[in-house]
Scaffold this active site. Structure first.
Site, PDB file in Angstrom:
ATOM      1  CG  ASP A  65      -6.201  86.193  21.462  1.00  0.00           C
ATOM      2  OD1 ASP A  65      -5.082  85.743  21.762  1.00  0.00           O
ATOM      3  OD2 ASP A  65      -7.052  86.506  22.310  1.00  0.00           O
ATOM      4  CD  GLU A 137      -2.933  86.426  18.642  1.00  0.00           C
ATOM      5  OE1 GLU A 137      -2.922  85.810  19.722  1.00  0.00           O
ATOM      6  OE2 GLU A 137      -3.091  87.675  18.568  1.00  0.00           O
TER       7      GLU A 137
END
Length: 252
Positions: A65, A137
């Site tokens: 992320d 992610e």
């Protein structure tokens, strides 16, 4: 006949991971990963919990992320030099949102590679936006760990190129079905109804949806789940209603 004993723990993980050919996924990512990193990135907590508390991909998701946000932010900073912070901040938020990540996941066929527990499999977990986004992610985190920031950044910007080129500071995610209801109410039309059909096997369905107002089809959309197909049908319908409104205004 002796019933086959169900594997658990590391044995279950190895069996599930090796049962899938992950080469097509790596080719679409444009990079390589060791089995160790790839397996961890693909292991959802539901699978890990069902098999004795194995490591799952949440730590890699956390890392990915950050890499994703930094990569996209810098690219937007370069690409839109005259846009203020408030605008490029909205662009970034939209691009790296759950919906943006899930779009990328579907483009690379990620769903079939994710290792899920039985409960998630039964509830179509391979097609859930949240699971697809989180696993994407995690893959970025794995690439960063194995190859460093530049390779991870290159992978991310290649996958997100179209979204960055066509970045918009519109709302983070337009709920087209709600917007269509509002537009219909403004015109004193009946509320929209949706009809859908699908093709393909259970694990790879493709949906077609139509938005119908007052018995007339006003929009059509297609997608890998019913929700996204209906949203696209509603989006087309909003555009059609807008054009009809302009035509009525011009002719009045």
């Amino acid at each position: 006949m002796t019933k086959k004993k169900r594997l658990t723990g590391e044995a279950a993980l190895e069996e599930a991971f090796t049962a899938i050919d992950h080469k097509p996924l790596l080719e679409k990512l444009g990079t390589t990963l060791t089995d160790e990193h790839l397996c961890l990135a693909l292991t959802h907590r539901s699978f890990a919990n069902e098999n004795g508390g194995l490591p799952n991909n949440e730590r890699l998701e956390f890392l990915g992320d950050s890499v994703l946000g930094c990569s996209v932010a810098y690219k937007l900073f370069e690409t839109y030099p005259s846009s203020p912070e408030s605008v490029i901040s909205k662009m970034r938020a939209r691009i790296v949102s759950r919906y943006g990540l899930a779009d990328i996941a579907r483009e690379i066929g990620l769903g079939e590679h994710i290792l899920l527990g039985h409960g998630e499999i039964l509830t179509d977990g391979r097609n859930k936006d949240s699971i697809l986004a989180d696993t994407t992610e995690a893959l970025f985190g794995a690439i960063f760990l194995e190859h460093g920031f530049e390779t991870a950044r290159h992978t991310i910007l290649t996958l997100f190129n179209e979204k960055i080129v066509h970045a918009s500071s519109d709302s983070l995610h337009t709920d087209w079905k709600t917007l269509l209801q509002e537009r219909a109410a403004e015109r004193k039309l009946p509320m929209p109804e949706y009809q859908s059909s699908f093709t393909g096997p259970d694990h790879d369905r493709f949906f077609t949806a139509t938005a119908v107002i007052d018995g007339q089809v006003v929009g059509t959309g297609q997608g890998h789940n019913k929700k996204s197909a209906e949203q696209l049908a509603a989006k087309q319908a909003v555009s059609i209603l807008r054009e009809q409104n302009i035509a009525r205004t011009a002719g009045s």
